[in-house]
Design an enzyme around this catalytic site. Structure first.
Site, PDB file in Angstrom:
ATOM      1  N   ASN A 103       0.819  -1.149   0.089  1.00  0.00           N
ATOM      2  CA  ASN A 103      -0.271   0.156   0.178  1.00  0.00           C
ATOM      3  C   ASN A 103       0.996   1.263  -0.044  1.00  0.00           C
ATOM      4  O   ASN A 103       2.053   0.937   0.068  1.00  0.00           O
ATOM      5  CB  ASN A 103      -1.174  -0.091   1.333  1.00  0.00           C
ATOM      6  CG  ASN A 103      -2.294   0.670   0.965  1.00  0.00           C
ATOM      7  OD1 ASN A 103      -2.383   1.645   0.236  1.00  0.00           O
ATOM      8  ND2 ASN A 103      -3.302   0.457   1.508  1.00  0.00           N
ATOM      9  N   HIS A 139      21.832   0.992  12.674  1.00  0.00           N
ATOM     10  CA  HIS A 139      22.914   1.878  12.601  1.00  0.00           C
ATOM     11  C   HIS A 139      23.800   1.452  14.016  1.00  0.00           C
ATOM     12  O   HIS A 139      23.323   1.123  14.930  1.00  0.00           O
ATOM     13  CB  HIS A 139      22.769   3.324  12.815  1.00  0.00           C
ATOM     14  CG  HIS A 139      22.434   3.943  11.309  1.00  0.00           C
ATOM     15  ND1 HIS A 139      23.094   4.229  10.277  1.00  0.00           N
ATOM     16  CD2 HIS A 139      20.900   4.280  11.124  1.00  0.00           C
ATOM     17  CE1 HIS A 139      22.180   4.398   9.299  1.00  0.00           C
ATOM     18  NE2 HIS A 139      20.986   4.466   9.701  1.00  0.00           N
TER      19      HIS A 139
END
Length: 202
Positions: A102, A132
């Site tokens: 979507n 990270h």
């Protein structure tokens, strides 16, 4: 009276045929657009992308493949756009057959993401296979990655975030707004932050 009926029938027939023509034209346009996207992506990425010419891609469809990365998309991908798929260097992303993404769905792959057949992924969903690196003074250079595996017939609700190293079993349902940071068994409903068990589907 009969003339009025005849006139209303003609108007109804014209209206029906007009709607049918519009639907046909929309499908033709989507087909042409799909082929154009196929040609564009193949020209840009060659053997690094596998995608069929016939899909239902609406709105913006942004693919970014860095060096030695691979994107494999099965038959008849459906998107409502915008849709973002990124593979960093050496990464591999596999999307199965008949998958629906979507609007504003985002998939970012640094190692491996595998999405099974017939999955429905709602708006604003984010799927990532990395974090990270964090050091003593905050975020450091580089990524920590673990593969993400999503089974067949999985429903991922709106605003869901799927994090690295997660396996989601076949037929699972992830409620809107959940953050998935660990494995989810098949045919269960999970939701919340972090995602927790709600109930069995079977």
């Amino acid at each position: 009276m009969f003339k009025d009926i005849e006139k209303s029938v003609k108007v109804c027939n014209w209206s029906t045929s007009s709607v049918s023509l519009n639907n046909i034209l929309k499908k033709v346009f989507l087909g042409i657009r799909s082929v154009c996207i196929y040609i564009k992506e193949k020209l840009m990425y060659g053997v690094n992308i596998q995608i069929t010419p016939v899909n239902s891609i609406k709105g913006k469809f942004k693919v970014e493949l860095q060096r030695r990365s691979k994107l494999q998309i099965g038959e008849f991908l459906m998107t409502a756009g915008p849709c973002y798929i990124k593979c960093t260097e050496g990464a591999k992303c596999i999307i199965g057959n008949n998958v629906f993404l979507n609007h504003n769905s985002s998939i970012t792959c640094a190692k491996e993401i595998n999405i099974g057949d017939n999955c429905n992924i709602a708006n604003n969903a984010v799927i990532v296979d990395h974090d990270h690196k964090l050091g003593e003074y905050g975020v450091e250079e580089g990524l920590e990655s673990n593969p993400v595996y999503i089974g067949k017939n999985v429903w991922i609700g709106a605003n869901v975030v799927v994090l690295k190293g997660v396996k989601i079993g076949d037929g699972a349902v992830i409620a809107a707004g959940a953050v998935v940071n660990h494995d989810i068994p098949s045919y269960q409903v999970w939701g919340g932050i972090p995602a927790h068990y709600i109930r069995d589907l079977k």
